[in-house]
Scaffold this motif. Sequence first.
Motif, PDB file in Angstrom:
ATOM      1  N   ASP C 280     -18.813   5.292  -1.165  1.00  0.00           N
ATOM      2  CA  ASP C 280     -18.329   6.038  -2.320  1.00  0.00           C
ATOM      3  C   ASP C 280     -19.492   6.812  -2.928  1.00  0.00           C
ATOM      4  O   ASP C 280     -20.433   6.197  -3.434  1.00  0.00           O
ATOM      5  N   PRO C 281     -19.471   8.149  -2.911  1.00  0.00           N
ATOM      6  CA  PRO C 281     -20.601   8.906  -3.453  1.00  0.00           C
ATOM      7  C   PRO C 281     -20.854   8.592  -4.916  1.00  0.00           C
ATOM      8  O   PRO C 281     -21.977   8.739  -5.399  1.00  0.00           O
ATOM      9  N   GLY C 282     -19.829   8.110  -5.627  1.00  0.00           N
ATOM     10  CA  GLY C 282     -20.037   7.767  -7.024  1.00  0.00           C
ATOM     11  C   GLY C 282     -20.937   6.565  -7.210  1.00  0.00           C
ATOM     12  O   GLY C 282     -21.444   6.329  -8.299  1.00  0.00           O
ATOM     13  N   GLN C 283     -21.134   5.775  -6.155  1.00  0.00           N
ATOM     14  CA  GLN C 283     -21.967   4.587  -6.275  1.00  0.00           C
ATOM     15  C   GLN C 283     -23.366   4.821  -5.726  1.00  0.00           C
ATOM     16  O   GLN C 283     -24.175   3.911  -5.696  1.00  0.00           O
ATOM     17  N   LEU C 284     -23.651   6.030  -5.235  1.00  0.00           N
ATOM     18  CA  LEU C 284     -24.954   6.278  -4.610  1.00  0.00           C
ATOM     19  C   LEU C 284     -25.923   6.846  -5.627  1.00  0.00           C
ATOM     20  O   LEU C 284     -25.532   7.489  -6.592  1.00  0.00           O
ATOM     21  N   ASP C 285     -27.186   6.655  -5.343  1.00  0.00           N
ATOM     22  CA  ASP C 285     -28.242   7.149  -6.211  1.00  0.00           C
ATOM     23  C   ASP C 285     -28.762   8.463  -5.634  1.00  0.00           C
ATOM     24  O   ASP C 285     -29.314   8.491  -4.541  1.00  0.00           O
ATOM     25  N   PHE C 286     -28.608   9.553  -6.361  1.00  0.00           N
ATOM     26  CA  PHE C 286     -28.997  10.863  -5.845  1.00  0.00           C
ATOM     27  C   PHE C 286     -30.292  11.374  -6.439  1.00  0.00           C
ATOM     28  O   PHE C 286     -30.611  12.556  -6.324  1.00  0.00           O
ATOM     29  N   THR C 287     -31.050  10.495  -7.126  1.00  0.00           N
ATOM     30  CA  THR C 287     -32.236  10.997  -7.816  1.00  0.00           C
ATOM     31  C   THR C 287     -33.222  11.636  -6.849  1.00  0.00           C
ATOM     32  O   THR C 287     -33.909  12.585  -7.198  1.00  0.00           O
ATOM     33  N   HIS C 288     -33.313  11.125  -5.618  1.00  0.00           N
ATOM     34  CA  HIS C 288     -34.295  11.714  -4.707  1.00  0.00           C
ATOM     35  C   HIS C 288     -33.642  12.497  -3.585  1.00  0.00           C
ATOM     36  O   HIS C 288     -34.266  12.742  -2.555  1.00  0.00           O
ATOM     37  N   VAL C 289     -32.395  12.882  -3.785  1.00  0.00           N
ATOM     38  CA  VAL C 289     -31.698  13.647  -2.753  1.00  0.00           C
ATOM     39  C   VAL C 289     -31.588  15.090  -3.224  1.00  0.00           C
ATOM     40  O   VAL C 289     -30.934  15.362  -4.229  1.00  0.00           O
ATOM     41  N   PRO C 290     -32.232  16.021  -2.516  1.00  0.00           N
ATOM     42  CA  PRO C 290     -32.140  17.419  -2.968  1.00  0.00           C
ATOM     43  C   PRO C 290     -30.780  18.008  -2.647  1.00  0.00           C
ATOM     44  O   PRO C 290     -30.041  17.485  -1.820  1.00  0.00           O
ATOM     45  N   GLY C 291     -30.466  19.093  -3.296  1.00  0.00           N
ATOM     46  CA  GLY C 291     -29.211  19.774  -2.985  1.00  0.00           C
ATOM     47  C   GLY C 291     -28.041  19.098  -3.674  1.00  0.00           C
ATOM     48  O   GLY C 291     -28.189  18.299  -4.589  1.00  0.00           O
ATOM     49  N   GLN C 292     -26.851  19.413  -3.193  1.00  0.00           N
ATOM     50  CA  GLN C 292     -25.644  18.892  -3.823  1.00  0.00           C
ATOM     51  C   GLN C 292     -25.542  17.390  -3.651  1.00  0.00           C
ATOM     52  O   GLN C 292     -25.992  16.828  -2.656  1.00  0.00           O
ATOM     53  N   ALA C 293     -24.925  16.763  -4.617  1.00  0.00           N
ATOM     54  CA  ALA C 293     -24.777  15.311  -4.577  1.00  0.00           C
ATOM     55  C   ALA C 293     -23.578  14.945  -3.722  1.00  0.00           C
ATOM     56  O   ALA C 293     -22.571  14.443  -4.198  1.00  0.00           O
ATOM     57  N   THR C 294     -23.693  15.203  -2.408  1.00  0.00           N
ATOM     58  CA  THR C 294     -22.612  14.822  -1.512  1.00  0.00           C
ATOM     59  C   THR C 294     -23.088  13.703  -0.602  1.00  0.00           C
ATOM     60  O   THR C 294     -24.282  13.517  -0.384  1.00  0.00           O
ATOM     61  N   PHE C 295     -22.133  12.983  -0.048  1.00  0.00           N
ATOM     62  CA  PHE C 295     -22.458  11.863   0.799  1.00  0.00           C
ATOM     63  C   PHE C 295     -23.224  12.333   2.034  1.00  0.00           C
ATOM     64  O   PHE C 295     -24.194  11.688   2.447  1.00  0.00           O
ATOM     65  N   SER C 296     -22.826  13.459   2.632  1.00  0.00           N
ATOM     66  CA  SER C 296     -23.525  13.888   3.838  1.00  0.00           C
ATOM     67  C   SER C 296     -24.974  14.283   3.530  1.00  0.00           C
ATOM     68  O   SER C 296     -25.870  14.018   4.340  1.00  0.00           O
ATOM     69  N   ASN C 297     -25.214  14.872   2.369  1.00  0.00           N
ATOM     70  CA  ASN C 297     -26.604  15.178   1.997  1.00  0.00           C
ATOM     71  C   ASN C 297     -27.408  13.904   1.830  1.00  0.00           C
ATOM     72  O   ASN C 297     -28.579  13.827   2.193  1.00  0.00           O
ATOM     73  N   TRP C 298     -26.755  12.902   1.258  1.00  0.00           N
ATOM     74  CA  TRP C 298     -27.435  11.617   1.061  1.00  0.00           C
ATOM     75  C   TRP C 298     -27.811  11.010   2.408  1.00  0.00           C
ATOM     76  O   TRP C 298     -28.927  10.523   2.596  1.00  0.00           O
ATOM     77  N   LEU C 299     -26.868  11.063   3.346  1.00  0.00           N
ATOM     78  CA  LEU C 299     -27.137  10.499   4.660  1.00  0.00           C
ATOM     79  C   LEU C 299     -28.299  11.231   5.324  1.00  0.00           C
ATOM     80  O   LEU C 299     -29.197  10.606   5.900  1.00  0.00           O
ATOM     81  N   ALA C 300     -28.278  12.560   5.251  1.00  0.00           N
ATOM     82  CA  ALA C 300     -29.339  13.334   5.896  1.00  0.00           C
ATOM     83  C   ALA C 300     -30.696  12.996   5.277  1.00  0.00           C
ATOM     84  O   ALA C 300     -31.681  12.765   5.990  1.00  0.00           O
ATOM     85  N   GLU C 301     -30.737  12.934   3.948  1.00  0.00           N
ATOM     86  CA  GLU C 301     -32.007  12.624   3.295  1.00  0.00           C
ATOM     87  C   GLU C 301     -32.446  11.219   3.645  1.00  0.00           C
ATOM     88  O   GLU C 301     -33.648  10.944   3.773  1.00  0.00           O
ATOM     89  N   HIS C 302     -31.485  10.336   3.817  1.00  0.00           N
ATOM     90  CA  HIS C 302     -31.825   8.958   4.189  1.00  0.00           C
ATOM     91  C   HIS C 302     -32.502   8.925   5.546  1.00  0.00           C
ATOM     92  O   HIS C 302     -33.446   8.162   5.769  1.00  0.00           O
TER      93      HIS C 302
END
Lengths: 517, 161, 551
Positions: C280-302
Amino acid sequence: MSTAGSPNSAMRGFLDNLRAAPRRILDSAMRGGAPKTDRTRSTFVFGNVFLHLHSVRTHRWSLRWSTTMGLGIASTAGFLITLVTGLLLMFYYKPYPDAAYDSIKDIHFVVPTGRFIRNIHRWAANVMVIAVLLHMARAFYTAAYRKPREFNWLVGWGLLVTTLGLSFTGYLLPWDQLAYWAITIGANIAQSPREVTDALGVTQSFDPGGLQRLLLLGSDTVGEEALIRFYLLHVMILPLALVLLMAVHFWRIRKDGGIARPSDAEKRLGPSAGDTYPVFTEAPAKTYQLAAIVRGKTSAVGSGPENTVPSMPHLFYAELAVLMITVFVCVALALVSDAPLKELANPAVPENPAKAPWYFLGLQEMVSFSAFMGGMGIPTIVLIGLGLIPFLDREESGTGEWFGGAGGWPLVRTSILVGFVAALGVETFAIRFGWIREWLPSVPQLVITLINPGTVLTLIYAAYSIWLLRRHNSTRAAALGLFTCFLCGFVLLTIIGSYFRGPNWTFFWSPTDWARH
Amino acid sequence: MTIKAGKERSRLDPEPMPRRDFLGLSALFAFAGSMLFAVTGMLRLPKAAVLSSPSKKFSVTLPDSLATGEPFVPPGRSVALFRDAEGAYAISTTCTHLGCVVKASAGEFECPCHGSRFSADGSVTKGPAPQALPWLKVTASGAGLIVDEGTTVPAGSKVTV
Amino acid sequence: MKKTKHLLLWSSVGVLLLLIFAAFDENMLKEWRRIQGAASAQDAPIDVGLRQVVTPGLNVSDRCVSCHIGMGAGEQGILGPGVVAPHKPIPHQPSEFGCTICHGGQGRATEKRDAHGDVRFWPAPMLPVRYSFAGCGTCHAPLHVPNLSALEKGRGAFERLDCLACHRLDGRGGTLRPGGGGMEGPNLSYTGFKGYDPLWHEKHTRHSEEAQRGPWKDSFGPVGDADRESLAVFLASRIGAPTLIEAKALFHSVGCLGCHKVSGVGGDAGPDLSRSGEKDPGQLDFTHVPGQATFSNWLAEHFRSPASTVAGSQMPILGLSEDQIELLTMYMLSLRRRELPGAYLPKDRIQATRFGAREFAIDGATIFSAFCAGCHGADGRGRRYPGTQPFPAITNPDFLSIASDAFISETVTRGRPGRKMLAWGEKDGGLRPDEVRSVVGYLRQLGGGVAQQPDPSPARWVKGDASAGKRIFAAFCAGCHGKNGEGGEGPALNNKVLLSAATDRFLVETIGKGRRATAMAGFSISSPVRPALSKGEIEALVSFIRTWEAK
């Protein structure tokens, strides 16, 4: 029955009757004639089963906006709006965990007018709770609970509890994260007597907390049994209870002599705007037949209060106006703000912070220190205190006056200050320094149950109230002070619980400081 | 409403014609009008905007082995599909009497509820059914067909496959 | 009274105006109405109204077709704004399962942002269009997917041998038979499901020999054994989602399964990934993820920087390229296999969950690259991540020449208890005996085909002075192998499984000859900083090391 008529006149008679039928059907429903004279205005009211709950004539004092602010009617209007919109929602809502959330989504997206009706329902519910609380405050501050209206005050007390119950049971029905965790907390608060029975070691044999929770949930977790129970309470049991209590409440207003007014109300009213003619110009043609002679005061029958006006149209215009203002407020709010719906309820992912409905947030603030005291102890004290008010304040001065009685507005003003400052002080201390268990980890729970910010605040208010009692030599003064303090404390705690508590119930100055988002 | 008390009057006497209360009347009319509008709007709610039954249009592929005049009933649908030299066609298997599902066989349809019978082209041969079984619209789509249960076509319309 | 009447009048008028506005808003201002109004069909005007695809068995009520009209069941020839176009050709019709099963999003919604799931409280937003194939993962479990090089080899063979001349595959190639009669050769995009004739080569050859003219005579030539094997692997992976298979093949190439489980097979060091595509993207921490706060961006940054994206993560930076990250993100998004009613389970999933079919190919190369390469390196020469102990070289020729197949098998099967090497043959979600055998065989291959030198000596023959060995150990070995042999820069020597599987000769040779190109020197040769160890000293060391066996 036609006696001497020929078949011809019988046939004509039949056709005449057939032709006259529509008008006669209408006339049978409106027997009294249009309400244009005082007599027809009277029959309009007491001849109608719905309207005859009202008195035929209303005192001019009752109709002043500043007397009641229309809050009682506003509460009723709120109820009617929630009733109608709730009935409509019942066409589509499905009270089973697998289907409830999706049915609410369907109502929001595809049901014609569904989003609008649901929004109105939610806003009207909030308007009703606020109106009920303000109405209670009005009745208190105008000392309208005094003799002979003590019983009606208790009926109103019952209405308050039922209204809060309606709002609470409705909260679970969307079955989203907000609902699920709010009710989980609520059910655990119901179980909070265990805090005391555990400390005393008697839970095995005496467990009212566990019983309360089991009755509420029908199971040991919040699941489909709880949902169906809450649904039953919300759509059937509590509305019926409310309607019955409302009927008693309105009836009692009438029989207790109308809205409470000060003894010099007649004088202060002065002459009326238009000319009225005296109520009785001649001996009434019809008398009441006496079945028996009874002692004591009865409702006023023979004497005519001079300052009354016919309820039709004066009272009814006022009621309709309040109704439409309430409708306007609910509809306007419904257009701009959607009823909340978070993610589907997920028992594995607690909401953090999990917050109760706003009217319980003050309680939750206290619960964060002691579950039993905040959840059961102090609310019980408050409810008992509220119920006892008419029986402890037997004075007579100031009935029907705003802030009437010893002390008056200056006392209330001071009490507002005391109420806020004391609550703010206790809260600031607890937020800044923590509470007993942070300093003495091994202290027995019972100590905290007895000594916590909620009880401390209650004691401060009680001490202030007793001080007022002695200073003004009046129970009314004490009551004014105590009620005002609790009202302000309630407001402050609700504000803190709403805006300044974040995840793990930690204090935050702003929601932007919460870690997650 | 009150009237001027010029002389001693009894309240039981009829009152003289009062001035029209425009304000009151318009207030009452506005009230009634808004409530009427509200009720009319609320009456729209019970009529479902979207039906939860499957779509009336569906795709189907006739099996190659289907003989002429032999019915093919797609699972879960009240339609019988046929194919002959002229093309493919679909006849509804909902009895026109009271809606039971008729049994399709090569050559006729038979309704188990009240004994209606229909010939191979859907016309009534026996029974309380008042009308022939409707033919449904069929269109060719790629290798298969699309049947539209919501649209009827004149009997005899076939689509070449 | 006048005031009351005014209040009633104006509040009623206000209510009426608000209601009129609400009625207008609901009926005129809806986007789907506008779209349907702008659309038209070829033969008849379209009915304007909400539409939905309903699949009760899956609790699906997808109203996407209210705007995406052309994707509704049986709709043909809808003209209008781009949104009403029909769906691209796919194996499943939208009317079969609805739309959200594959694409995610909020099917019950009728407003664009809500329906696409780009709203705050919807935990499953729509997959970005470029990752659409990840939706297959909701139901399917692609089986026997090899690593990327094997896949590329198969694809390369397919293209090199010009099979695309007659056969369509993944949207490319194929020719129409001149004179009607369809395509020259069958569409091979779904051979992973449908299978194909195992005797195809014989039949192709026969056609080719019998043909007088035309493509059979001119275009077909016999296919070698190696090519046929690569083609078989490649065709077994064709399920109509080529990018997804490529992504899964990449996943099997960088050793992720060494630390993570997928569908019950894999390591325990990291979290189980089987449903990590459903976060659930609402439960993820996006502080260090650049760009839009989407799940796929989070995965890529991870993938780029695990420790900054997930607090407390021990996953090292893998040094992946952006293309690889893109593919792996697609694969992660496909890990969303939800519970389904039995009637909807595809065959491959039943095979995987009930009959134990493997989702990875079981040749040694794939198993190695899927399970071992993450720690031991793609070439098996060991790897070192900052902050962790190095992982040893397992294809080192000096190692392979003295380690028996039994020793390596034992190591793989029983692991190194207490260390990071898992007991792959014994744990839940580990490897089967035949798979262990394949990977052992592959190790030798990777090391250059080094066979074990025959060892006639018995497993235990060393009789040295353990106390002398202790002193020598403390002097020369403890620096890397730890004071008590618990490991450090070098592997743990006090390990039960190592000691029970290793022969004395293995230990003696290792100490004496060392491992070329690693930090383990050959101690029978002197170096500038220490003298050579004599045979007796080495045997004393081994005797000392053996004393740890008893503990």
